[in-house]
Design a protein around this motif. Structure first.
Motif, PDB file in Angstrom:
ATOM      1  N   ALA A 261       4.034  -5.371   1.376  1.00  0.00           N
ATOM      2  CA  ALA A 261       3.366  -4.567   2.402  1.00  0.00           C
ATOM      3  C   ALA A 261       3.021  -5.413   3.626  1.00  0.00           C
ATOM      4  O   ALA A 261       2.525  -6.531   3.501  1.00  0.00           O
ATOM      5  CB  ALA A 261       2.089  -3.947   1.834  1.00  0.00           C
ATOM      6  N   ILE A 262       3.333  -4.866   4.786  1.00  0.00           N
ATOM      7  CA  ILE A 262       2.982  -5.497   6.062  1.00  0.00           C
ATOM      8  C   ILE A 262       2.417  -4.398   6.957  1.00  0.00           C
ATOM      9  O   ILE A 262       3.013  -3.332   7.077  1.00  0.00           O
ATOM     10  CB  ILE A 262       4.207  -6.144   6.740  1.00  0.00           C
ATOM     11  CG1 ILE A 262       4.805  -7.222   5.833  1.00  0.00           C
ATOM     12  CG2 ILE A 262       3.831  -6.724   8.090  1.00  0.00           C
ATOM     13  CD1 ILE A 262       6.093  -7.821   6.354  1.00  0.00           C
ATOM     14  N   GLY A 263       1.258  -4.644   7.554  1.00  0.00           N
ATOM     15  CA  GLY A 263       0.608  -3.645   8.390  1.00  0.00           C
ATOM     16  C   GLY A 263       1.286  -3.495   9.729  1.00  0.00           C
ATOM     17  O   GLY A 263       2.397  -3.974   9.930  1.00  0.00           O
ATOM     18  N   PRO A 264       0.626  -2.825  10.652  1.00  0.00           N
ATOM     19  CA  PRO A 264      -0.777  -2.443  10.541  1.00  0.00           C
ATOM     20  C   PRO A 264      -0.981  -1.147   9.757  1.00  0.00           C
ATOM     21  O   PRO A 264      -0.097  -0.305   9.683  1.00  0.00           O
ATOM     22  CB  PRO A 264      -1.197  -2.251  11.998  1.00  0.00           C
ATOM     23  CG  PRO A 264       0.039  -1.778  12.683  1.00  0.00           C
ATOM     24  CD  PRO A 264       1.178  -2.499  11.980  1.00  0.00           C
ATOM     25  N   GLY A 265      -2.166  -1.036   9.197  1.00  0.00           N
ATOM     26  CA  GLY A 265      -2.600   0.207   8.575  1.00  0.00           C
ATOM     27  C   GLY A 265      -3.726   0.805   9.407  1.00  0.00           C
ATOM     28  O   GLY A 265      -4.394   0.088  10.142  1.00  0.00           O
ATOM     29  N   LYS A 266      -3.905   2.080   9.288  1.00  0.00           N
ATOM     30  CA  LYS A 266      -4.970   2.753  10.031  1.00  0.00           C
ATOM     31  C   LYS A 266      -5.988   3.313   9.046  1.00  0.00           C
ATOM     32  O   LYS A 266      -5.616   3.954   8.065  1.00  0.00           O
ATOM     33  CB  LYS A 266      -4.395   3.867  10.895  1.00  0.00           C
ATOM     34  CG  LYS A 266      -3.467   3.355  11.985  1.00  0.00           C
ATOM     35  CD  LYS A 266      -2.861   4.503  12.774  1.00  0.00           C
ATOM     36  CE  LYS A 266      -1.947   3.988  13.859  1.00  0.00           C
ATOM     37  NZ  LYS A 266      -0.689   3.450  13.363  1.00  0.00           N
TER      38      LYS A 266
ATOM     39  N   ILE B 124      -3.889   4.142   5.752  1.00  0.00           N
ATOM     40  CA  ILE B 124      -2.514   4.644   5.725  1.00  0.00           C
ATOM     41  C   ILE B 124      -1.636   3.693   6.538  1.00  0.00           C
ATOM     42  O   ILE B 124      -1.979   3.348   7.667  1.00  0.00           O
ATOM     43  CB  ILE B 124      -2.439   6.070   6.313  1.00  0.00           C
ATOM     44  CG1 ILE B 124      -3.405   7.001   5.571  1.00  0.00           C
ATOM     45  CG2 ILE B 124      -1.012   6.599   6.257  1.00  0.00           C
ATOM     46  CD1 ILE B 124      -3.610   8.347   6.242  1.00  0.00           C
ATOM     47  N   ALA B 125      -0.510   3.294   5.944  1.00  0.00           N
ATOM     48  CA  ALA B 125       0.411   2.382   6.638  1.00  0.00           C
ATOM     49  C   ALA B 125       1.847   2.781   6.341  1.00  0.00           C
ATOM     50  O   ALA B 125       2.146   3.288   5.254  1.00  0.00           O
ATOM     51  CB  ALA B 125       0.176   0.948   6.177  1.00  0.00           C
ATOM     52  N   PRO B 126       2.750   2.556   7.290  1.00  0.00           N
ATOM     53  CA  PRO B 126       4.158   2.815   7.002  1.00  0.00           C
ATOM     54  C   PRO B 126       4.661   1.848   5.934  1.00  0.00           C
ATOM     55  O   PRO B 126       4.227   0.700   5.874  1.00  0.00           O
ATOM     56  CB  PRO B 126       4.862   2.581   8.341  1.00  0.00           C
ATOM     57  CG  PRO B 126       3.910   1.839   9.186  1.00  0.00           C
ATOM     58  CD  PRO B 126       2.541   2.067   8.650  1.00  0.00           C
ATOM     59  N   THR B 127       5.559   2.318   5.074  1.00  0.00           N
ATOM     60  CA  THR B 127       6.135   1.423   4.071  1.00  0.00           C
ATOM     61  C   THR B 127       7.107   0.467   4.749  1.00  0.00           C
ATOM     62  O   THR B 127       7.656   0.765   5.815  1.00  0.00           O
ATOM     63  CB  THR B 127       6.847   2.212   2.953  1.00  0.00           C
ATOM     64  OG1 THR B 127       7.905   2.971   3.525  1.00  0.00           O
ATOM     65  CG2 THR B 127       5.888   3.125   2.213  1.00  0.00           C
ATOM     66  N   THR B 128       7.316  -0.676   4.138  1.00  0.00           N
ATOM     67  CA  THR B 128       8.129  -1.727   4.749  1.00  0.00           C
ATOM     68  C   THR B 128       9.591  -1.333   4.895  1.00  0.00           C
ATOM     69  O   THR B 128      10.212  -1.561   5.921  1.00  0.00           O
ATOM     70  CB  THR B 128       8.019  -3.020   3.920  1.00  0.00           C
ATOM     71  OG1 THR B 128       6.636  -3.370   3.834  1.00  0.00           O
ATOM     72  CG2 THR B 128       8.774  -4.164   4.549  1.00  0.00           C
ATOM     73  N   ASN B 129      10.152  -0.714   3.863  1.00  0.00           N
ATOM     74  CA  ASN B 129      11.588  -0.428   3.912  1.00  0.00           C
ATOM     75  C   ASN B 129      11.918   0.923   4.513  1.00  0.00           C
ATOM     76  O   ASN B 129      13.067   1.217   4.766  1.00  0.00           O
ATOM     77  CB  ASN B 129      12.204  -0.529   2.508  1.00  0.00           C
ATOM     78  CG  ASN B 129      11.651   0.520   1.561  1.00  0.00           C
ATOM     79  OD1 ASN B 129      10.533   0.986   1.746  1.00  0.00           O
ATOM     80  ND2 ASN B 129      12.422   0.889   0.553  1.00  0.00           N
ATOM     81  N   ALA B 130      10.905   1.770   4.758  1.00  0.00           N
ATOM     82  CA  ALA B 130      11.150   3.083   5.366  1.00  0.00           C
ATOM     83  C   ALA B 130       9.968   3.426   6.265  1.00  0.00           C
ATOM     84  O   ALA B 130       8.995   4.021   5.820  1.00  0.00           O
ATOM     85  CB  ALA B 130      11.340   4.149   4.289  1.00  0.00           C
ATOM     86  N   PRO B 131      10.002   3.035   7.540  1.00  0.00           N
ATOM     87  CA  PRO B 131       8.848   3.217   8.422  1.00  0.00           C
ATOM     88  C   PRO B 131       8.474   4.673   8.707  1.00  0.00           C
ATOM     89  O   PRO B 131       7.432   4.935   9.294  1.00  0.00           O
ATOM     90  CB  PRO B 131       9.240   2.495   9.710  1.00  0.00           C
ATOM     91  CG  PRO B 131      10.691   2.221   9.615  1.00  0.00           C
ATOM     92  CD  PRO B 131      11.090   2.321   8.184  1.00  0.00           C
ATOM     93  N   THR B 132       9.283   5.640   8.267  1.00  0.00           N
ATOM     94  CA  THR B 132       8.913   7.053   8.410  1.00  0.00           C
ATOM     95  C   THR B 132       8.268   7.587   7.134  1.00  0.00           C
ATOM     96  O   THR B 132       7.965   8.767   7.033  1.00  0.00           O
ATOM     97  CB  THR B 132      10.143   7.910   8.757  1.00  0.00           C
ATOM     98  OG1 THR B 132      11.114   7.777   7.710  1.00  0.00           O
ATOM     99  CG2 THR B 132      10.743   7.497  10.093  1.00  0.00           C
ATOM    100  N   LYS B 133       8.066   6.712   6.156  1.00  0.00           N
ATOM    101  CA  LYS B 133       7.350   7.061   4.932  1.00  0.00           C
ATOM    102  C   LYS B 133       6.088   6.200   4.868  1.00  0.00           C
ATOM    103  O   LYS B 133       6.053   5.108   5.432  1.00  0.00           O
ATOM    104  CB  LYS B 133       8.227   6.856   3.700  1.00  0.00           C
ATOM    105  CG  LYS B 133       9.444   7.768   3.708  1.00  0.00           C
ATOM    106  CD  LYS B 133      10.167   7.755   2.387  1.00  0.00           C
ATOM    107  CE  LYS B 133      11.415   8.618   2.428  1.00  0.00           C
ATOM    108  NZ  LYS B 133      11.173  10.008   2.640  1.00  0.00           N
ATOM    109  N   TYR B 134       5.068   6.686   4.166  1.00  0.00           N
ATOM    110  CA  TYR B 134       3.764   6.051   4.251  1.00  0.00           C
ATOM    111  C   TYR B 134       3.167   5.742   2.881  1.00  0.00           C
ATOM    112  O   TYR B 134       3.427   6.443   1.902  1.00  0.00           O
ATOM    113  CB  TYR B 134       2.813   6.942   5.057  1.00  0.00           C
ATOM    114  CG  TYR B 134       3.308   7.119   6.467  1.00  0.00           C
ATOM    115  CD1 TYR B 134       2.993   6.199   7.445  1.00  0.00           C
ATOM    116  CD2 TYR B 134       4.164   8.168   6.794  1.00  0.00           C
ATOM    117  CE1 TYR B 134       3.495   6.316   8.730  1.00  0.00           C
ATOM    118  CE2 TYR B 134       4.671   8.296   8.074  1.00  0.00           C
ATOM    119  CZ  TYR B 134       4.333   7.374   9.035  1.00  0.00           C
ATOM    120  OH  TYR B 134       4.840   7.481  10.306  1.00  0.00           O
TER     121      TYR B 134
END
Length: 198
Positions: A14-19, A137-147
């Motif tokens: 996991a790499i942010g940013p998260g909100k 909530i943060a985007p996943t590393t391998n799919a930035p349109t999934k959270y």
């Protein structure tokens, strides 16, 4: 005989940013927080949510346990262990210290009021406090349109409000949302959840 599978996978780091979001809706058993396609809490299902805003260095999520060991005089190691406590928290440092809606949540005994020309948060003398739910909530590393979502169902800010005013750096105040048990939920799902879209 074949060897075992090595599980190196940089897409699972996991790499942010998260909100961070305050006062999100608590999902029912087996359900999850309702998200919009952009990864924010969906506004109809979460009408009272408030974004925590900018943070100094993101959020730190923690899930820990207290485990009691049972020993016998005749044995050199414990013969049994039992989970006796859960601990969950979301910590960080908020930057937007002039936002009175956020300050009310940071001060468990605070009450926000507004009128023509001012906003204020008063504090002191309350004995009851209102808990609320928090999610990061943060985007996943391998799919930035999934959270990915880390949610605590019921929290109070144990960090209080403490910030310095100086011309040398922006103000920030620590927050520490500690998860409380929601006893009406099933065992194993009383404090929070982590889930991700796949």
């Amino acid at each position: 005989m074949p060897g075992s599978t090595i599980s190196f996978n940089a897409n699972q780091i996991a790499i942010g940013p998260g909100k961070a979001w305050l006062n999100v809706a608590v999902p029912g058993t087996g359900a999850r927080l309702t998200l919009h396609t952009d990864g924010t809490p969906e506004s109809v299902a979460n009408p009272n949510t408030k974004h925590l805003g900018l943070t100094e260095a993101g959020s730190t999520m923690k899930v820990g346990n207290s485990i009691e060991k049972f020993e016998a005089d005749e044995l050199t190691a414990p013969f049994k262990q039992q989970l006796v406590g859960d601990e969950a928290s979301i910590k960080g440092n908020m930057l937007q210290t002039e936002n009175t809606e956020l300050l009310e949540k940071m001060m468990p005994g605070g009450t926000r009021t507004t009128a023509a020309g001012y906003e204020q948060v008063t504090f002191g003398g309350k004995v009851t406090i209102t808990a609320f739910s928090v999610a990061v909530i943060a985007p996943t590393t391998n799919a930035p349109t999934k959270y990915a979502v880390f949610q605590l169902y019921s929290v109070v800010n144990f960090g209080g409000l403490e910030y310095q005013l100086t011309r040398k750096k922006p103000s920030s105040s620590p927050f520490e949302f500690q998860g409380l048990s929601v006893t009406t939920r099933v065992e194993g799902d009383q404090v929070g959840t982590y889930w991700k879209q796949v």
